[in-house]
Design a protein around this motif. Structure first.
Motif, PDB file in Angstrom:
ATOM      1  N   PHE A  55       5.867  25.063  -5.548  1.00 18.00           N
ATOM      2  CA  PHE A  55       6.977  25.290  -6.484  1.00 18.00           C
ATOM      3  C   PHE A  55       7.051  26.769  -6.858  1.00 18.00           C
ATOM      4  N   TYR A  56       5.922  27.335  -7.246  1.00 12.99           N
ATOM      5  CA  TYR A  56       5.873  28.748  -7.631  1.00 12.99           C
ATOM      6  C   TYR A  56       6.293  29.641  -6.467  1.00 12.99           C
ATOM      7  N   ARG A  57       5.714  29.395  -5.324  1.00 13.20           N
ATOM      8  CA  ARG A  57       5.983  30.220  -4.140  1.00 13.20           C
ATOM      9  C   ARG A  57       7.451  30.114  -3.709  1.00 13.20           C
ATOM     10  N   GLU A  88      13.955  24.282  -1.807  1.00 13.46           N
ATOM     11  CA  GLU A  88      13.931  24.430  -3.259  1.00 13.46           C
ATOM     12  C   GLU A  88      13.987  23.072  -3.952  1.00 13.46           C
ATOM     13  N   GLY A  89      14.926  22.244  -3.526  1.00 13.08           N
ATOM     14  CA  GLY A  89      15.062  20.919  -4.127  1.00 13.08           C
ATOM     15  C   GLY A  89      13.846  20.049  -3.882  1.00 13.08           C
ATOM     16  N   SER A  90      13.313  20.112  -2.668  1.00 12.32           N
ATOM     17  CA  SER A  90      12.128  19.317  -2.341  1.00 12.32           C
ATOM     18  C   SER A  90      10.930  19.750  -3.179  1.00 12.32           C
ATOM     19  N   ALA A  91      10.726  21.057  -3.297  1.00 13.10           N
ATOM     20  CA  ALA A  91       9.598  21.561  -4.098  1.00 13.10           C
ATOM     21  C   ALA A  91       9.760  21.174  -5.556  1.00 13.10           C
ATOM     22  N   LEU A  92      10.964  21.256  -6.072  1.00 15.77           N
ATOM     23  CA  LEU A  92      11.228  20.906  -7.468  1.00 15.77           C
ATOM     24  C   LEU A  92      10.973  19.421  -7.720  1.00 15.77           C
ATOM     25  N   ILE A  93      11.524  18.562  -6.880  1.00 16.37           N
ATOM     26  CA  ILE A  93      11.395  17.119  -7.084  1.00 16.37           C
ATOM     27  C   ILE A  93       9.956  16.660  -6.860  1.00 16.37           C
TER      28      ILE A  93
END
Length: 160
Positions: free
Chosen positions: A147-149, A85-90
């Motif tokens: 990010f969406y997924r 989650e954090g990786s996708a967000l950043i």
């Protein structure tokens, strides 16, 4: 590796689906590749950051030192599926910032070496800034999908 850790990693790969897995691997590879030359030549990367004329002078060297290591760590995390989650967000946030900085400078009429994958101005060639905007726009597509997924699957799991 303990049995519960094997199950955790196997579950991470299974949960992705083929498109999200490809997005993670592509973005992870891109971020790792982009970090290598910047880590090796922080002074040249600081110059590339300075040329954008966006950051105040006192943040340029700090950014030139921290950003490549962040890119490397994020790339590794994406590939192995750690801190998803954090990786996708950043990663998505960084892609938006990178693309915005290029569009901003293109709108100001500055055609600068982006410093994205190489700090050497010899590699810059005759490619116009529009090319780099287009390329980063393409990289934003898998980042946005990931990010969406990532957050859609997380939300569905929580609501079940």
């Amino acid at each position: 590796m303990a049995e519960d850790q094997k199950g955790f990693f196997r579950g991470q790969w299974k949960q992705d689906g083929p498109v999200a897995l490809c997005a993670r691997l592509i973005l992870g590879g891109v971020f790792i590749y982009a970090s290598i030359d910047k880590i090796a030549h922080p002074e040249a990367f600081a110059e590339a950051i300075y040329n954008y004329q966006i950051l105040p002078d006192f943040l340029i060297n700090l950014t030139a030192i921290i950003l490549p290591w962040l890119e490397l760590i994020l790339g590794i995390f994406l590939i192995i599926g750690l801190f998803r989650e954090g990786s996708a967000l950043i990663v998505t946030g960084l892609m938006v910032v990178f693309l915005s900085a290029m569009v901003f400078n293109l709108a100001r009429g500055l055609d600068i070496h982006c410093g994205c994958f190489s700090t050497s101005t010899e590699d810059y060639g005759n490619a116009p800034m529009v090319w780099y905007v287009f390329r980063d726009g393409l990289f934003l597509l898998p980042a946005s999908y990931l990010f969406y997924r990532t957050f859609r699957v997380k939300r569905q799991t929580v609501s079940d």
